[in-house]
Enzyme design. Structure first.
Site, PDB file in Angstrom:
ATOM      1  N   GLY A 205     -25.351 -39.808  65.256  1.00  0.00           N
ATOM      2  CA  GLY A 205     -24.344 -39.075  64.480  1.00  0.00           C
ATOM      3  C   GLY A 205     -24.198 -37.648  64.970  1.00  0.00           C
ATOM      4  O   GLY A 205     -24.684 -37.302  66.041  1.00  0.00           O
ATOM      5  N   ASN A 206     -23.498 -36.833  64.196  1.00  0.00           N
ATOM      6  CA  ASN A 206     -23.393 -35.413  64.531  1.00  0.00           C
ATOM      7  C   ASN A 206     -23.369 -34.591  63.244  1.00  0.00           C
ATOM      8  O   ASN A 206     -23.434 -35.152  62.146  1.00  0.00           O
ATOM      9  CB  ASN A 206     -22.164 -35.154  65.409  1.00  0.00           C
ATOM     10  N   ARG A 207     -23.302 -33.296  63.380  1.00  0.00           N
ATOM     11  CA  ARG A 207     -23.502 -32.408  62.226  1.00  0.00           C
ATOM     12  C   ARG A 207     -22.238 -32.146  61.402  1.00  0.00           C
ATOM     13  O   ARG A 207     -22.263 -31.360  60.472  1.00  0.00           O
ATOM     14  CB  ARG A 207     -24.058 -31.065  62.695  1.00  0.00           C
ATOM     15  N   SER A 208     -21.141 -32.790  61.723  1.00  0.00           N
ATOM     16  CA  SER A 208     -19.898 -32.491  60.991  1.00  0.00           C
ATOM     17  C   SER A 208     -20.016 -32.881  59.514  1.00  0.00           C
ATOM     18  O   SER A 208     -20.471 -33.973  59.176  1.00  0.00           O
ATOM     19  CB  SER A 208     -18.726 -33.248  61.622  1.00  0.00           C
TER      20      SER A 208
END
Ligand code: CTP
Length: 394
Positions: A205-208
């Site tokens: 995933g990512n931090r958005s």
């Protein structure tokens, strides 16, 4: 005119409740989907059968008498507009104080849609400081108050406090929903970070956080657009937009493709560029040792939209960068064949992922650039939409 947009018509207990019937009729005739919500005392002034017959849905009166276990949140979240006409001193006080003591006030507190409050009461009550102060509080929160008129009141009295005419309330609703600078435009906004499955329990995933995308969707909705929000985030409020929940880049791609005829598409989502080439159906066990995860490229959704851009369509991308902000963003603007790119330096203090604030430079395909210093994501959303409106006009 209203194109089936959902208007909750709250009716509270005053003699002017009969005028809400005329307002309901005007709205329905102008193609609004009207959902009447009556308080208990409103039903002493007008019968619910009248609203049942004229509105788009049957009257709702209680948090508990519906098959929906949470009618107030459903109503609040799906409404494009809430009108309270007439609004008694009690309803105004409850709303200002945040008291959810009946279905209507609970719905008002559960919504992020615009709200119009139309007070109606005797002159002495209308002039009472408590009523004035409560209305001031509501106005300061962005509630639209339509002041009453002078004229005949209940019991033969004459003075100010008479409900504004149904026609003037109708005009205010029209102005809010049909005359925003994005009114009649379909807008797709993507939000959040995608999750690419490794196995049933793990993902890349990512931090958005999706906050900037949600702020844009909400602002576009308020400016009159019909918004479809394609999101990976489970956020509690949807402010009347159509919401499509997705998880992976592939699901986001499919959802965007289904909605690629929109007038305006704003890709605020952080979409994975790579995903595991194989997603396992059973959990990877520690005893089997550290696995090698082979990645493959995902589709570039925005570049795909740019390659098959519809005539007059406006495409906006985001560029999350940590270095060479303008150079990298300009490159994406050209390569993806889009109209504008919102560049943010996510390594700067208070900017980008998870923050409540953002600072951006908006570049457009005609070579213009506008920098917006650190401010709330809501304010950034308005700036992005100002650019969109300029692009639509061209
Ligand atoms: N985007 C997309 N599909 C992808 C990746 C990105 O549609 N597979 C969109 C994003 O929503 C954003 C824009 O493209 O609006 C730029 O995303 P960004 O991650 O900044 O750039 P990339 O093109 O992925 O390039 P890089 O990660 O190398 O900076």
């Amino acid at each position: 005119m209203f194109g089936g947009r959902r208007i909750v018509l709250g009716v509270t207990g005053g003699v002017a409740a009969y005028k809400a019937i005329l307002l309901c009729r005007l709205l329905v005739d102008a193609d609004a989907h009207v959902i009447p919500v009556m308080t208990e005392s409103a039903q002493r002034f007008v019968g619910r059968a009248t609203f049942d017959a004229l509105a788009s849905e049957a009257v709702k009166t209680s948090v508990f008498d519906d098959i929906d276990p949470i009618p107030h949140t459903t109503l609040g979240q799906t409404a494009d507009l809430i009108i309270v006409a007439p609004a008694t001193a009690r309803a105004i006080a409850s709303y200002a104080a945040g008291l959810s003591d009946d279905l209507l006030t609970a719905t008002l507190i559960a919504t992020r849609a615009p709200v119009i409050v139309c007070p109606a009461m005797h002159t002495e009550m209308w002039e009472h400081p408590s009523v004035r102060e409560n209305l001031k509080v509501l106005s300061s929160r962005g509630v639209h108050v339509i002041s009453p008129e002078e004229g005949r009141l209940a019991g033969g009295d004459v003075g100010s406090g008479r409900l504004a005419s149904p026609e003037s309330i109708f005009e205010a609703a029209k102005k809010l929903l049909c005359e925003g600078d994005l009114s009649g435009r379909s807008v797709v906004v993507t939000a959040g970070g995608t999750r690419e499955p490794i196995d049933p329990v793990r993902f890349i995933g990512n931090r958005s956080s999706g906050k900037q995308g949600y702020a844009i969707a909400e602002a576009a909705q308020k400016r009159g657009a019909q918004v479809t929000l394609i999101t990976t985030v489970d956020a509690p409020t949807v402010f009347g937009a159509k919401v499509i929940k997705v998880e992976s880049a592939a699901e986001m791609d499919a959802a965007v493709k289904k909605n690629n005829e929109a007038d305006i598409i704003i890709m605020a989502a952080a979409i994975a560029d790579f995903r595991p080439s194989k997603s396992l159906t059973t959990k990877i066990k520690k005893d089997d040792g550290a696995p090698a995860i082979i990645l493959e490229e995902t589709n570039d959704i925005l570049a795909g939209l740019g390659a098959s851009k519809k005539k007059g369509q406006v495409l906006v991308g985001f560029a999350a960068e940590t270095d060479d902000l303008i150079k990298n963003a300009s490159k994406k603007l050209v390569q993806k064949n889009i109209d504008a790119i919102v560049a943010n330096d996510v390594s700067a203090e208070g900017v980008g992922f998870t923050h409540e604030t953002n600072a951006v430079t908006i570049l457009t395909s005609d070579g213009q650039s506008r920098s917006v210093s650190l401010r709330s994501k809501r304010e950034i959303a308005e700036e992005v939409l100002n650019t969109v409106v300029d692009l639509v006009k061209r």
